[in-house]
Design an enzyme around this catalytic site. Structure first.
Site, PDB file in Angstrom:
ATOM      1  N   TYR A 234      -1.760   8.093  -1.219  1.00  0.00           N
ATOM      2  CA  TYR A 234      -2.880   8.644  -1.991  1.00  0.00           C
ATOM      3  C   TYR A 234      -2.935   8.206  -3.447  1.00  0.00           C
ATOM      4  CZ  TYR A 234      -3.114  11.673   2.061  1.00  0.00           C
ATOM      5  OH  TYR A 234      -3.203  12.121   3.342  1.00  0.00           O
ATOM      6  N   HIS A 235      -1.880   7.645  -3.986  1.00  0.00           N
ATOM      7  CA  HIS A 235      -1.815   7.452  -5.430  1.00  0.00           C
ATOM      8  C   HIS A 235      -1.406   6.026  -5.790  1.00  0.00           C
ATOM      9  CE1 HIS A 235      -0.586  11.942  -5.141  1.00  0.00           C
ATOM     10  NE2 HIS A 235      -1.892  11.846  -5.236  1.00  0.00           N
ATOM     11  N   PRO A 236      -2.262   5.042  -5.555  1.00  0.00           N
ATOM     12  CA  PRO A 236      -1.894   3.655  -5.909  1.00  0.00           C
ATOM     13  C   PRO A 236      -1.786   3.471  -7.419  1.00  0.00           C
ATOM     14  CG  PRO A 236      -4.206   3.779  -5.255  1.00  0.00           C
ATOM     15  CD  PRO A 236      -3.615   5.128  -4.965  1.00  0.00           C
TER      16      PRO A 236
END
Length: 610
Positions: free
Chosen positions: A547-549
């Site tokens: 979810y958090h690139p």
């Protein structure tokens, strides 16, 4: 091809209830929002299942009786090579089925929402073909919004260019969650990082970016992470991050989630942690007055969650910033003949009937860690060898516990409790519940078994865990990004540790069984059974998502490894700042919204102070 037979087989539509018959139409509508390759792949898999039915019985799935479909699926479920194919088919079917089942049970909740703060938004087809500004900000998410506000408050004329549309809070309350899901996520939420194993990596596309569809959880960047960014990477902007974090928290009105709307999912997590003596507490969130509608990931229908289109961007517009919507930046314009070297000159935006140019001596790139590298490459600014590398994605997995009494996890806060007992080992557990079918947890079974699971979701509590990963990915390409991510062996071990810890927590809270997410043994009834399963399993057997690139245009002091300099300025050109998750040197180890906002504020403030 019609999907009716496949859906009837997967969820055992035997005609005894009316909601399953509506699932195929809902599924068709959702598939239409997906990119062509994903849509074609799904239909090919569905066609393969139908062809298998014809080969075995001489009839399509739609022509078989419920009992014949069940028998066919039972045979498929015993073939290990087909389990992953069936799971691919199940994910969107569960999304459509969960929506119809929810609507049957409770209808579409009607909520009252106050009008949103005003924004100065203009669709790109109404924007002039050529205009000027002091600064152009590409992207309106956590980083872009903060950069725009900082620059506008300093007196600069600012234009924010956003590829997505502007959605109002009232529009969220008027439509079922699945319809908003398809609109608010890029490619209908079907962004995938290819690799070993593949990872689903959904990102938002709207005014407000991914903050519109995130959980609202607001962790400050841990002290040891900030120290590492400064000492090891030379990200000078991180040295004064405390003040920028304070500002972001005040803007978003961050506070611990009150217990009264926590919901049973969060209460069970707290109870299990208390019995184990683990550190856990309600999460700090940007949602004052939260009503517990559990729809954060598809746009808050009450306006409680302070996404940046409700908090930061109104301040930016009040200071004079303007937002161009539905506008894809094709390239950053560069004046190559300026004394002192190339300098930014604005952006070119694609538009039917003729492109748009917005001329400005400062361009702030905040398109997100997945789209900033392709934009820079299209602009002739992608020559740095580490641009697109260094990708971290916070790999995540989920488990569920079945309880004797109803949990009804979707009544309450979507992400409610943080369990930090294993955070020192790189594992952060969060009690996370979503509208039925919208979570990363995939219910086990096929046919009647899957139908029972769907109809028994009210007794499930769900937990998710994300791990602080090594930067094991790359963003390739100039147009649509191609993502490559191979899970590091260390991080695979952390994921297995996470599953074990979540199982232990659920059993401590009183779960009768734990749904593991591992196809070989989807249910265990004791911690000893879970340990035995995990001893012979590996992370590639889990249902994984991310979810958090971050990190694909990282700032730092090493000119060979950092595409941006210590203050977030893109190397090789003047007048281009990187102010999104790309600029973070490594995984922030927590939900990153505050980290991104603070970094963007620090980068733009440093530019103004030069």
């Amino acid at each position: 091809m019609s999907l009716t037979g496949m859906v009837a087989a997967l969820i055992a539509d035997d005609g005894t209830a009316d909601w399953p018959a509506r699932v195929p139409a809902r599924l068709e509508s959702f598939l239409a929002s997906l990119p062509r390759p994903a849509r074609a792949g799904f239909r090919a898999a569905a066609h393969g299942l139908d062809a298998y039915a014809v080969a075995r019985t001489g009839r399509t799935l739609a022509a078989l009786s419920p009992g014949e479909r069940e028998s066919l699926l039972a045979g498929l479920g015993r073939r290990p090579g087909l389990v992953s194919l069936l799971d691919v088919l199940k994910v969107p079917v569960l999304l459509a089925s969960g929506t119809e089942h929810m609507l049957r049970q409770q209808g579409l909740p009607r909520v009252a929402a106050a009008p949103d703060p005003p924004l100065d938004c203009t669709p790109v087809h109404e924007w002039p073909a050529r205009s000027t500004a002091d600064a152009v900000v590409v992207g309106s998410g956590a980083g872009g919004a903060m950069a725009a506000r900082t620059l506008a408050r300093a007196g600069l004329s600012v234009v924010v260019v956003e590829e997505g549309r502007h959605h109002s809070t009232r529009s969220f309350g008027a439509r079922p969650p699945v319809e908003r899901f398809a609109e608010l996520y890029r490619d209908g939420g079907a962004t995938v990082a290819l690799g070993d194993p593949p990872l689903l990596l959904p990102v938002g596309r709207a005014v407000g970016g991914t903050t519109v569809v995130n959980s609202g959880t607001c962790y400050r960047t841990p002290d040891h992470v900030r120290a590492r960014w400064s000492s090891e990477f030379g990200f000078v902007a991180a040295d004064g991050l405390d003040g920028h974090l304070d500002d972001a928290e005040r803007t978003l009105r961050v506070a611990p989630q009150p217990l009264d709307v926590l919901g049973n999912n969060g209460r069970l997590a707290l109870d299990g942690a208390r019995r184990l003596g683990w550190r856990a507490a309600p999460l700090r969130r940007n949602a004052p007055g939260c009503k517990g509608s559990c729809q954060c990931v598809v746009g808050c229908p009450t306006g409680a969650k302070q996404s940046v289109q409700l908090s930061v961007l109104p301040d930016a517009c009040a200071a004079g910033a303007r937002i161009v919507t539905e506008a894809r930046v094709e390239r950053i314009l560069v004046d190559a003949d300026r004394p002192g070297g190339p300098r930014a000159a604005g952006v070119r935006v694609r538009r039917a009937g003729g492109d748009v140019e917005i001329l400005a001596p400062l361009v702030v790139v905040a398109a997100g860690a997945l789209h900033t590298p392709p934009l820079l490459r299209r602009s002739g600014l992608g020559g740095h060898p580490y641009l697109g590398r260094n990708l971290s994605v916070h790999p995540a997995t989920s488990v569920a516990g079945r309880f004797a009494e109803p949990v009804t996890a979707w009544r309450g806060v979507l992400q409610s409790v943080g369990v930090e007992e294993h955070h020192h080992a790189g594992v952060l557990i969060e009690a996370t519940a979503t509208p039925p079918g919208m979570g990363s947890f995939v219910l086990p079974g096929l046919g009647r078994e899957l139908r029972r699971e769907l109809e028994g979701t009210d007794r499930l509590a769900t937990l998710g865990a994300m791990i602080a990963d090594r930067p094991s990915g790359r963003v390739l390409g100039r147009g649509r990004p191609l993502l490559r991510y191979d899970l590091h062996p260390r991080d695979a071990g952390r994921l297995m540790h996470a599953v074990r810890s979540m199982g232990e927590l659920l059993f401590a809270a009183g779960a009768e069984e734990v749904l593991t997410g591992i196809a070989a043994r989807p249910r265990v009834r004791t911690l000893a059974e879970l340990d035995a399963l995990l001893a012979g399993a590996n992370a590639r057997q889990l249902h994984l998502s991310a979810y958090h690139p971050t990190g694909t245009a990282a700032a730092g002091g090493d000119s060979q490894r950092s595409p941006a300099d210590p203050l977030g300025r893109l190397r090789g050109v003047r007048g281009v700042l990187v102010a999104d998750a790309s600029v973070l040197p490594s995984c922030p180890e927590v939900n990153p919204q505050l980290s991104i906002m603070a970094a963007a504020s620090a980068v733009t403030r440093a530019h103004l102070e030069q």
